[in-house]
Structure formats: structure tokens, C-alpha cells
Design an enzyme around this catalytic site. Structure first.
Site, short mmCIF file in Angstrom:
data_model
loop_
_atom_site.label_atom_id
_atom_site.label_comp_id
_atom_site.label_asym_id
_atom_site.label_seq_id
_atom_site.Cartn_x
_atom_site.Cartn_y
_atom_site.Cartn_z
N THR A 1 23.48 46.29 46.69
CA THR A 1 23.14 44.88 46.59
C THR A 1 22.86 44.30 47.96
O THR A 1 21.87 43.58 48.16
CB THR A 1 24.32 44.09 45.98
OG1 THR A 1 24.79 44.81 44.85
CG2 THR A 1 23.89 42.71 45.58
N ASP B 1 35.28 37.93 51.85
CA ASP B 1 34.25 38.78 51.28
C ASP B 1 33.54 39.56 52.38
O ASP B 1 33.19 39.01 53.43
CB ASP B 1 33.22 37.92 50.52
CG ASP B 1 32.09 38.77 49.97
OD1 ASP B 1 32.37 39.56 49.05
OD2 ASP B 1 30.97 38.66 50.49
N ALA B 2 33.32 40.84 52.13
CA ALA B 2 32.74 41.70 53.17
C ALA B 2 31.33 41.26 53.53
O ALA B 2 30.95 41.25 54.72
CB ALA B 2 32.75 43.15 52.70
N GLY B 3 30.53 40.90 52.55
CA GLY B 3 29.15 40.46 52.81
C GLY B 3 29.13 39.17 53.62
O GLY B 3 28.27 38.99 54.50
N GLY C 1 30.34 48.66 54.36
CA GLY C 1 30.21 49.05 55.76
C GLY C 1 29.15 50.12 55.94
O GLY C 1 28.26 50.02 56.79
N ILE C 2 29.24 51.15 55.11
CA ILE C 2 28.28 52.26 55.20
C ILE C 2 26.86 51.76 54.94
O ILE C 2 25.91 52.11 55.64
CB ILE C 2 28.64 53.37 54.19
CG1 ILE C 2 29.95 54.03 54.61
CG2 ILE C 2 27.54 54.40 54.08
CD1 ILE C 2 30.44 55.09 53.60
N HIS D 1 33.85 53.37 40.85
CA HIS D 1 33.97 53.20 42.29
C HIS D 1 35.31 52.58 42.64
O HIS D 1 35.50 52.05 43.72
CB HIS D 1 32.86 52.31 42.84
CG HIS D 1 31.52 52.64 42.31
ND1 HIS D 1 30.95 51.98 41.25
CD2 HIS D 1 30.63 53.61 42.67
CE1 HIS D 1 29.76 52.51 40.99
NE2 HIS D 1 29.55 53.49 41.83
N ARG E 1 32.27 41.80 39.83
CA ARG E 1 33.66 42.27 39.89
C ARG E 1 34.25 42.13 38.49
O ARG E 1 33.87 41.25 37.73
CB ARG E 1 34.50 41.37 40.82
CG ARG E 1 33.92 41.18 42.19
CD ARG E 1 34.28 42.36 43.10
NE ARG E 1 33.89 42.11 44.46
CZ ARG E 1 32.79 42.63 45.01
NH1 ARG E 1 31.97 43.37 44.30
NH2 ARG E 1 32.52 42.39 46.28
#
Lengths: 577, 577
Positions: free
Chosen positions: B442, B554-556, B400-401, B217, B541
Site C-alpha cells: 500500500t 502509525d508507521a506510514g 520498513g522493508i 502476516h 486492520r
């Protein structure tokens, strides 16, 4: 982008090495390609497939039980030579004759056709058949002019299954013909492919657009359109193919069809499945029953972003052959009993080269011919990229690479001939054979023919005269016209060869020396090559977009002019000749 | 570039539709994925494989006799939910228990692990096992932390062949473990992949460079190097893998190994064969005997230009399973007797939804919860692209998706719950389950857990108090810590959830109303999310390049802060709550 290679010139050979190393259960290597690595069935027709490299799994990945008996593998995007086809055929045949199958491209037609003649003369009955499934490359009333694309597979599969079923050569040929009559394909491309070692794609498609009907080497198609949705592409494919039916089908409702949704390189599995989803819906709505669909990569072009749909309209016989089991490295179907492995000592050709005796004068002339061939190799080397670019405007861009390989092989063969004490005629003949063998492609075949024609009038006994050379060139023109099928005005090397031969003959008739006569003819050649920029190609190109090439001269014409010029330089230095 | 799609949000489902339409002989669709379309063998262990979509032929293309019994198929690059895994397992199992196999990614580990618990509780003995073959993702003394890449296939194949041979669940698990212990892979990438509908690649690699060890990914690898020759890449692959041997192999000379040279997307067949040519030479030189090599595409990432090499060190038992026949859409080996088709009426789950009785106050509160969920959906929608971009810096870009799908599903489930007259607790619980199911990944698992935790303290009887909400958030934090394995400082949503829960509890303890207390906590959350920019990720990671993400939050964490803020807005408008 093709990134992983070593020496680009060795690419096709190294692909074959790696392919064979990974698939020893199925194939073994022979000069010119691969054959099955399983025991032969005596009396079975051997079905050989072939063409240029760069289209995997076409052609080597299709060799195995229930499919091809062997594959003839040319250089990148260049047809293999007749010599290669003969070599593979001799290794694959088992007493039932040979059927050579390939896509309808000028080079393949020439070389495989020639191979069929040679093999038949040598006692191996052989037929050659060109696949013509691409609906975009010629109108429905001229299907014989169409190119072969992913529909290669349906014809290969049907013919091979017929051979496996024990049919004789005439019958297997009939099945191939019938399968081809009932196969239709349409392809699109979103971007071009980059050949190993090249720093730019062979051709480009504007961002956000797709080329409809573009060929697998980037040959022009029938138009440009915006990139559609997956469903939109499925609709274009199905609509076009349902409007171009085999002559014996009037209503598709109730018909059965094999389906191939083919990825050409970088259109990925997931995208193909989304497109196939809609293809299946549309065919069901039209009342067509799909039999054994195939979604994947079957005929590719390196990293070309494109896809094609093939419909194979089945009758009871064709359906039996389409659904028959097969086990090749890249195509498997159903379940079959594995054949025992082939014996280790499958005969492989080798030949000790000898040359006929030659006079001292002819051997002296042979050294001049060798010098000329070296000069030809240099000028081609220096112009190979440019020739490729010119050829890519309306063709497949392989002209530079093909000429380069041909010239290198010709010089190598000539050097060896010189070492063996060959006269001028033999040296030039061996050089011509090597050129045709290693260059492949249409130009390889024609250059081989041209050099052989001149070689025949030179012989190995007399000192070559201006008249003999002129006669040889005239004979070469005649042979090229006969075999190549092009005429003056078709935007091919004939547009240069014809005035060159005529001027040479006239000047020699006026008793000019060879150097002066050749010089005059070479000037004519140069002018004629430039003038091809004004012409529209008539053969080997898709008609609708062939106009695109107006403004660019023909690559074959340009290389012939370059060669006549550099040969004149060699003659002028040697004045005495 | 991924060009062919319809609605990007429907892509994964449409891929599955098309795949199943093209492969009806092998598979049928069930909720959550596919199962074999052939008759079951009573008592046989069912081996299920699974993970996110976008890696074809992983995972659906590997379902068939001799390979997987079913595949659980998540959204693009997002793990499927536990619910999906349970659904596929129930359709595939035949009395011998279930083994769930997947690559070692946090979301997959969570969801498949949870599914194994649920199934076992329901009387279907189930084990879950994560493949860890990627040598670049953790050092040799921490193999359990490694990611699963193309070595998925060797573990799937060995375990499935063991199941086919009649071994019981514990034994099949042992074979999977042994196969994983003896599988090593290394990959490289030359360019990133573009997801359907995205206008830029998920990540990039500088022109002329390759990322060594990059994940499927785009997870960071162990370094960057110049693009080598084909031989150079083969040498890097073989040298690295021969230096990272299973603990029970000290000398490779005389060892036998299965080999997979895997193309990740746009590295084409021809290039792979040229690389394989040298791989085969190097292994032969090292004294390793190659058994049944595979060169092609087995685990891909859309149009990612990359390749990987996998070595599968065989012992007698593993060799038997590696070479056993198999017949899946994208992987076939040897010759097997086709099993009869499955009966038409394979049970498929369906359930009539009902909700427990609720008080008027709780139903009133349920309407507020619904409004809040709608507001969450909107804010996630508006920030989905940005969240994906942030996530792609050190992760796989699917945040995001995933959040978008989860929020949409939660609102849909909540609307239905409202229609059925649900109280606040049930409405939120159903919304949480739907979120986890549809988002996958996750974050989907953790959000499902969080909403379920709050739902439990709300119940359907009482008017929800500030204390109950605060307790629910605290319970959610505790569950997320327990299941997710992250701690404060690891650069995850825990870095926001912990201070949020603490501030909320403190303010509620000081007898502030819910709106005011939530507002204070939301402010804390916003600051804490921004502060994650200074942290280095500790879980999920690859270590060596994780520093790359410093400077990006962090996106979360960001999405949690966005959500707490927008929920505060809803509470403030409704003052009364």
C-alpha cells in the site's frame, strides 16, 4: 514444536487414519499400513516401502501408480514389525512376488528381513533391500553401513517403475541395487524435532550452528559448523557429493543426475528455492545435466530444521525409471492413465486366537510369568522418559517409547492367553510376538526373539525348572547374537545379556534355586549395564561422533538390567518357583 | 526461524530464480513474475494470481495447466506493483482478456486495480477480483472487508478451470465471484514467523496459547485461546465455519464441500492428518459430503506455526471446476494431456528510456530533487528496522522493508534521469514510478502517487516555485484520499499528509519562501505523526484487536514525518530554492 495431537500413544495410528481419509483415491488401509486403492496388475512385482512414522511423505505418501504398491507404517521413529510387513505384503501382492524397500536401520533390517523369510516360506517370493545413501554415516569404502535418508525416494522410484514396466523380482531387485549404488545424500540440521507429547526436543544443536550429516532421527553426523548462507550450504552439499561418486563414474562432466533438495521439517519452501538456485548453478558449472529436479519435502522428521541434497547418477535405464510417470499422494510426475479402483472386498487378515492344551503346573507357572510381565510393564513405564533421554545421546531416542509399547502389548497378549488357558510357554511366546509387533524397532525385534527363545524351553506341559529357564536365556542370547549382529563390547544389550546368561547358568549348575540364581545374575546385569557407560557404540551409530555417548550407559542395556531386577522381585515373592 | 538466505534484500528474487530453475517444465520467468511455459490457447481468458512473496506455493506454485496462467510476485509480504502485474499480464494473455485474482489486502487491491485500468486502456480487457474468505477478519454482514487466506486456492481453481473450459471474461469473473461467495476459512497461529535476516519473529503468541483468526502476516485475529488437542482444533474449525454459511445455504445436511486443511509453515503433515481425521468425522456427522479434500501447504507464511481450514460449498458448476484436472508445480489433480511447450521467444518487455526536453532551471532543480531523494533514502535506511517494528504492532511489519526498497529504487531511477538530462518534473515522476514498482504494498502505491502528483505541477520548463510545490502536495493529498480510501483519524499517513499540506499552503499563501514554509509544515507533520499513537486503525486492520496498536504511532505516518523533516534539511542547505 509438535503441538497438535490427542493421546501421544495413539498419534501414529491417528496420522494414518487422517492420511487415508484424505487420500481415498490413492490408498486404503490394511493392518500394518496402506496399499494402493487401484486395481492390481496380475503378475506384477509388488514394491513395498516402509519404516517408522514421522517422516511423511515417507512412507505412506509414496503409494500410488508408478510408485509403491503399499507402505508398512511403524510407530513414531520405530520400525514396523515383521508381522505388519507380512500383512501389507499379502494385501498388496499380485503373483509377481514382493520387494521390501526401507532405509538401512537395524530395526528395519531385522523386521523386513524376517518378513521376507516368512513370506517366501509361505509361497510369496520376497526380497528385502536396505537403502544406504547417506554419505556422512560411513566412509566411502563401507557404503553398506550407511543409513538411508532422502535417497530412499530415488531407489523406491526406480524399483517401482521397473516393476510397473513388467520386470521380474530378480530384475526389480537389480534395479533397486543399481539405483542405490548411484544415489548419494548429505544432510544438515539446525535444530532438533519434538515428538508428540514430549516437552523438549529429542536433541539440540547449538544456536547459530548446524550439525553436518546428522541423521533423520538426530543420529550424530560428522561435525558441527556455523550456519552458512544459502549459497554456502549449496556449496557444501555439492562439493561433498561430487567428492563421493559411484565407483563407475570418474568424471562428472557430461553426466546426468536426478536431484532432490529435501526439507526435513521447518526449513521452508522459500529457503529451499534459494539454496536450489545455487545448487543448479554449481552443477551446471561442473558439467552435470540435471534431470527432473525435486525441491520440497520427501523424507522429514517432524519439526526438525534441516535439509539434505541427494544426487541420483543416471544411466539410460535409471533415467527411464526416474522420469517415468507416477501418481502418489505426495509425489506426482508426468501424465498417466488412471487405473480403475480396486474392488471393495480386498481381503483383510483376521484370525481367531486359540492356544495349545497345557498342564495345570504349566498354567500355574503362566500366572507367575504374567505377574512378571506386569511388573516389567510397570518398571518400563516408570523409566520410559529416562530411557528415551539416554538413547537420544547417541541414538534416535525411541527406546523408551518402543519398550513401553512392547511391554504394554506383551501384557495384553499374556492376559488374553491366560483367559484362553495357555501354558507358560505359549503365554510367553504370544507375549513376545506382541512385543515385537507393537514395539517395532531393533529392541522390539530382539525382545520378541528373547521371549520366544525362553518360551520354547518352557513348553506347556512340565513345571518350568531352573534349568529350563537358564537354557532358554542361553538360547535367547545365541539368537540375539546371530540376528542382531552385535558382540560383547559393542555397547548394546548384549553387554548385559551375556554376563546375565553366564551367571544364571553357573548358579543353576551349582544347584541353586531359580530365585537365588536369577538374583545373582540380575546383580551382574546391573553392574554390566552401568559399565556400558565406558564403551563406544560399534553398530547402528555414526562412528565419528559416537564418542559423545561415552559416560552414558546404553539404553537397551539399562532396560534389560531393570527388567532382570524386577523379575527377581516377582520370583522372590513367589519363593516356591 | 528463517536461516537460509544470502542478502535478505535479494531474497524474494532469489526464491523466484530457484523456483523457476526447479520447475522449467511448468513456468518461465518474465519481468514481475512467472507465466506458464506451455503453449497458449488463443482466445482463452488468462487467469493471473498474485501477491507478496513468502506464501509459497501461493502464488507461483499455482501456475500451470488447469490453474493460473501466470503469477505476479511481489517482495516479501508486500504486494507487487501495477507495473509488474501489467508485465506478467502482457506475457500471459492470449486474446481473451485477463482476470487478476489476489487476496483482499489494501496494497494488492490498489496495484491490481490500477493494473486492470492500464491494461484495459491498452486494449487488453482486464478485471480484478479480491478473495475474501477469512471469516475472522470482519463480521458476516461485511464479507467484502474480509481478508483472503487459503480460500485463495478455491477461487483461483474455479476461475482457472472456467477459463480452461472456454468461458469468456465476464463469465470467468462470475465464477470467481460465485466461488468466493461460497468459500469460508478460519486460521489459528501458535507462533510468529521470522523474515529472512530478521533477528526476531514478526510477532509472537504467548507459549501455550493460540491466536484465533490471526492473518497470514500476523494481523490480529478475534481472540486468544489455550492450544487445544488436535480434535479440539478440528472442532473449533468446523463449528465456526458451519456457523458462517453462504447466504444461499440454510441446511448443511446433504451439501457437498471441497475442503482444504492448510499448514501455514511449521505445523507438519502428521499433525495436519490427525486434525483432518476429526474434521472428516465432524463433517460426516453434519451430513456434509467432502469432495476432493486437500491436506497440506497451500498458503504459508514462512515458519509461522499455524493452520487453517477452508470449506468450499459446491454447486454442480463449482464442483465441476473444483474437480477438473490441474498440473501446477504445487497442485496437481487428475490426469490431463500435457500441452506442448511454449515457443522459446515469448516476448519480454524492454524499453529504451528517454526523457522530455527540459529547461536549464528545471534541470538545476532536478539536482536538488535528487539530493533530497538521496537524503530520504538515507533516513529511511537508518530507520527501516524501527519502522518495521512499529508496523508489526497492528499490521504486517513490511513497512520498513517496503519504504527502503522504494527509496532505493527512486534514487536509482532519479540518477538515471539526471544522466539523461531530465527536468525536475520528469525526474520526480520516474522516481515515483520506480518507488511504486519496487516497494509494492500500500505504501508503495501511495508514495508513487504522491511523487507523481508533485511531479505534475513541477513540470520540466519553469523553475519550481513554492506555490507549485504546495499545489503538488495538495494534489497528492487529494489523490491519496481518493485512491487509498483513508480519512483523517484512521491512523494512516493521511493523518500527517493533511496537516502538512494545509500548513504548507497557508505559509506559502503568506508569501513565505519554500524553505521556511516547508519547515513549518514539517514541524506540524512531526507532531501529527506522534499524535497517531492515540488513534485506533480504521482500515486495513482487523477490528477486534486493533486497539492493541494504541500507544504506538502509525508507521506510514512516522515515515512521512521523517521524510518531510529530512527534505527540509536539504532545502535549508540549498537556501536559494
Amino acid at each position: 514444536m509438535t503441538r497438535l495431537y490427542n493421546d501421544p500413544a495413539e498419534f501414529a495410528g491417528e496420522v494414518l487414519d487422517g492420511f487415508v481419509a484424505a487420500h481415498q483415491r490413492w490408498v486404503r488401509r490394511v493392518p500394518g499400513g496402506v496399499v494402493r486403492n487401484t486395481a492390481k496388475t496380475p503378475g506384477q512385482v509388488a514394491v513395498l516401502v516402509g519404516g517408522g512414522s514421522g517422516h511423511y511423505p515417507a512412507f505412506t505418501g509414496l503409494v500410488g501408480q508408478g510408485l509403491a504398491h503399499g507402505a508398512v507404517s511403524g510407530n513414531i521413529f520405530a520400525s514396523p514389525s515383521a508381522q505388519q510387513a507380512c500383512s501389507v505384503a499379502r494385501a498388496a501382492e499380485s503373483g509377481g512376488g514382493v520387494l521390501l524397500l526401507f532405509g538401512n536401520y537395524a530395526g528395519d533390517v531385522l523386521h523386513f528381513g524376517h518378513a521376507a523369510e516368512i513370506l517366501t516360506q509361505q509361497g510369496i517370493p520376497t526380497k528385502a533391500f536396505a537403502v544406504t545413501d547417506d554419505v556422512s554415516s560411513a566412509p566411502a569404502d563401507q557404503t553398506a553401513k550407511r543409513r538411508g535418508v532422502a535417497g530412499d525416494l530415488t531407489v523406491f522410484k526406480a524399483a517401482a517403475a521397473a516393476a510397473e514396466a513388467g520386470l521380474d523380482l530378480d530384475e526389480v531387485y537389480r534395479v533397486a541395487e543399481r539405483a542405490n549404488d548411484r544415489t548419494r545424500s548429505l544432510g544438515v540440521a539446525f535444530s532438533g524435532c519434538t515428538l508428540p507429547g514430549a516437552d523438549a526436543p529429542l536433541f539440540t544443536v547449538p544456536e547459530g550452528k548446524m550439525a553436518v550429516g546428522m541423521g533423520i532421527h538426530g543420529e550424530p553426523g560428522i561435525g558441527e559448523a556455523d550456519v552458512p548462507s544459502a549459497d554456502g550450504l549449496a556449496e557444501l552439499f555439492v562439493r561433498t557429493l561430487l567428492a563421493d561418486l559411484p565407483s563407475d563414474i570418474t568424471d562428472v562432466r557430461g553426466q546426468r543426475a536426478g536431484v532432490i533438495l529435501n526439507g526435513l521439517g521447518t526449513v521452508k519452501h522459500e529457503e529451499l528455492f534459494v539454496v536450489y538456485r545455487r545448487v543448479a548453478q554449481l552443477l551446471a558449472e561442473a558439467g552435470v545435466e540435471v534431470v527432473d529436479p525435486e525441491v520440497g519435502e520427501f523424507v522429514t522428521s517432524f519439526d526438525l530444521a534441516g535439509a539434505s541434497l541427494t544426487l541420483f547418477w543416471l544411466d539410460d535405464e535409471l533415467e527411464r525409471y526416474w522420469t517415468a510417470p507416477a501418481d502418489a499422494p505426495a509425489f506426482r510426475k508426468g501424465s498417466l492413465t488412471p487405473a480403475p479402483p480396486a474392488p471393495e472386498d480386498l481381503a483383510v487378515e483376521s484370525a481367531e486366537q486359540t492356544v495349545p492344551e497345557a498342564s495345570e503346573e504349566s498354567r500355574e507357572a503362566a500366572r507367575v510369568v504374567f505377574t512378571a510381565l506386569e511388573a516389567v510393564r510397570k518398571v518400563i513405564d516408570g523409566n520410559a522418559d529416562e530411557l528415551g533421554r539416554i538413547d537420544a545421546v547417541a541414538g534416535d531416542g525411541d527406546h523408551g517409547i518402543g519398550m513401553q509399547r512392547g511391554a504394554v502389548a506383551a501384557v495384553d497378549a499374556a492376559r488374553e492367553a491366560l483367559r484362553l488357558g495357555a501354558g507358560a510357554g505359549t503365554l510367553l511366546a504370544l507375549a513376545g510376538d506382541a512385543w515385537a509387533d507393537k514395539a517395532g524397532g531393533t529392541s522390539g525385534a530382539l525382545w520378541g526373539l528373547l521371549l520366544r527363545s525362553i518360551a520354547n524351553t518352557l513348553g506347556d506341559k512340565e513345571k518350568p525348572t531352573a534349568a529350563a529357564v537358564s537354557e532358554g536365556v542361553a538360547a535367547g542370547l545365541e539368537n540375539v547374537l546371530r540376528v542382531g549382529g552385535a558382540r560383547v563390547g559393542d555397547k548394546t544389550l548384549v553387554d548385559v545379556l551375556a554376563p546375565f546368561a553366564e551367571t544364571l547358568a553357573t548358579a543353576v549348575g551349582e544347584s541353586r534355586g531359580l530365585t537365588e540364581a536369577w538374583g545373582r545374575a540380575a546383580e551382574q546385569a546391573d553392574a554390566a549395564a552401568k559399565a556400558t557407560a565406558d564403551l563406544v557404540p560399534k553398530i547402528g551409530r555414526a562412528r565419528p561422533l559416537a564418542e559423545k555417548s561415552v559416560g552414558t550407559p546404553d539404553a537397551g542395556a539399562v532396560s534389560l538390567a531393570l527388567i532382570t531386577d524386577v523379575v527377581h522381585g516377582v520370583l522372590a515373592e513367589r519363593k516356591g518357583v
